[in-house]
Scaffold this active site. Structure first.
Site, PDB file in Angstrom:
ATOM      1  CB  CYS A 196      -9.716 -31.361  -2.737  1.00 31.52           C
ATOM      2  SG  CYS A 196      -9.354 -32.971  -1.729  1.00 31.52           S
ATOM      3  CB  VAL A 197     -13.909 -32.527   1.347  1.00 28.02           C
ATOM      4  CG1 VAL A 197     -14.522 -32.336   2.722  1.00 28.02           C
ATOM      5  CG2 VAL A 197     -15.295 -32.276   0.312  1.00 28.02           C
TER       6      VAL A 197
END
Length: 348
Positions: A196-197
């Site tokens: 997850c950025v």
């Protein structure tokens, strides 16, 4: 030439400023960490903007707060809980293979020295749970193929599997089933779902539950905020055009975010009920242990109720290893449902 010199001096001065900040804050020396920190700051600022504009423009909400303080208090509580859950999830460990390996090997060495710690043999069926007090950093390399971790990993695969085919070529550790090396984190993650950025971390067995709760809370907050925006526009649509324009733009972007969050929440709820990961669903045909299994068969599913129980109610553990199902188990999972199966709740 003068313009080039000015540009070069500006570039050198900005680079020197970055180096000075990096010396003062070592955590910002890594570009990936700077990017993750910038995204976190941007996310917090978006929350502040949406809530701040609402309380700044909507005088009716202030009056309602005086009459019904519980309403605004509940909204602010959800607001704070969502932000806290975000930082808790972003700071949690997804469950790294290297930490699980070290935990198993340290437990085995203590057993050999003191003979007081009981050692359970790894089983080829069911799951193996490794519970630890905390995580340790580092990347030791395996020097002996006969270590306890190697034997444990081999027992999770079908007989005849080679240790060399299970070793990650990047971090040189044996990968249990459902593990994958994350190039952003530069580590192998147990039950890897995705990186997850916005959180700046991987989602795996250790924090998937926290991630689901964060999505749920974020969805509820966006929905409640959207309702507040619509209520304001209904009662103050002709009060001031610039306020209406700002509220409409924010409402449109909020609606897009809400649709994305709802789809993400439904998608991960489906993954939880079927005991899958995003990586396994998207790359099913490329994963070796899933390549020959039909699309409608979920090899790691134990039924919707059992999957939900293990996801939410099992004791907190960052390391849960699952063995590959046997041929008989896959054949049973592939069997079509009948009326008797529905009555006996086979799917549950």
């Amino acid at each position: 030439m003068t313009i080039l010199n000015v540009c070069r001096s500006l570039r050198d001065s900005s680079g020197g400023a970055v180096h000075r900040y990096c010396r003062c804050l070592p955590c910002l020396s890594d570009p990936a960490r700077r990017s993750a920190l910038g995204l976190k700051v941007a996310l917090v600022m978006l929350h502040l903007i949406y809530a701040g504009v609402l309380f700044l423009f909507d005088g009716g909400l202030i009056e309602k707060t005086k009459r019904e303080p519980w309403y605004t208090g509940t909204y602010l509580a959800l607001y704070v809980i969502t932000l806290v859950q975000y930082f808790v999830t972003s700071g949690s460990s997804p469950g790294y293979v290297i930490d699980a390996m070290r935990t198993v090997n340290e437990a085995n060495s203590i057993f050999r020295k003191t003979a007081t710690v009981s050692k359970q043999p790894a089983s080829s069926k069911g799951s193996v749970v490794v519970t630890v007090e905390g995580s340790q950093l580092g990347r030791p390399l395996l020097k002996d193929s006969g270590t306890p971790w190697s034997k444990l990993v081999l027992d999770l695969y079908p007989p005849g599997t080679s240790v060399r085919s299970l070793t990650c070529s990047y971090c040189n550790v044996e990968q249990p089933p459902r593990s994958k090396h994350c190039h952003d984190c530069d580590r192998c993650v147990l039950q890897f779902d995705h990186h997850c950025v916005w959180l700046g971390t991987c989602i795996g067995v250790g924090n998937h539950c926290k991630f689901w709760w964060y999505i749920c809370e974020e969805t509820a907050l966006c929905l409640w905020t959207g309702i507040q925006y619509i209520t304001y526009l209904k009662s103050n649509i002709l009060s001031a055009w610039w306020k209406d324009a700002i509220m409409i733009v924010l409402l449109v972007t909020l609606s897009i975010s809400l649709i994305f969050l709802l789809l993400l929440l439904l998608f991960h709820s489906y993954l939880i009920l079927t005991n899958q990961t995003t990586y396994e669903l998207v790359r099913r045909r490329r994963i070796t242990y899933l390549r020959g299994i039909p699309e409608r068969v979920y090899p790691f599913s134990k039924g919707a109720c059992r999957n939900l129980y293990e996801f939410c109610c099992l004791p907190s553990s960052k390391y849960r290893l699952e063995s590959l199902p046997t041929a008989l188990e896959l054949e049973e999972k592939s069997r079509p449902y009948t009326c008797t199966d529905v009555v006996t709740c086979r799917c549950c």
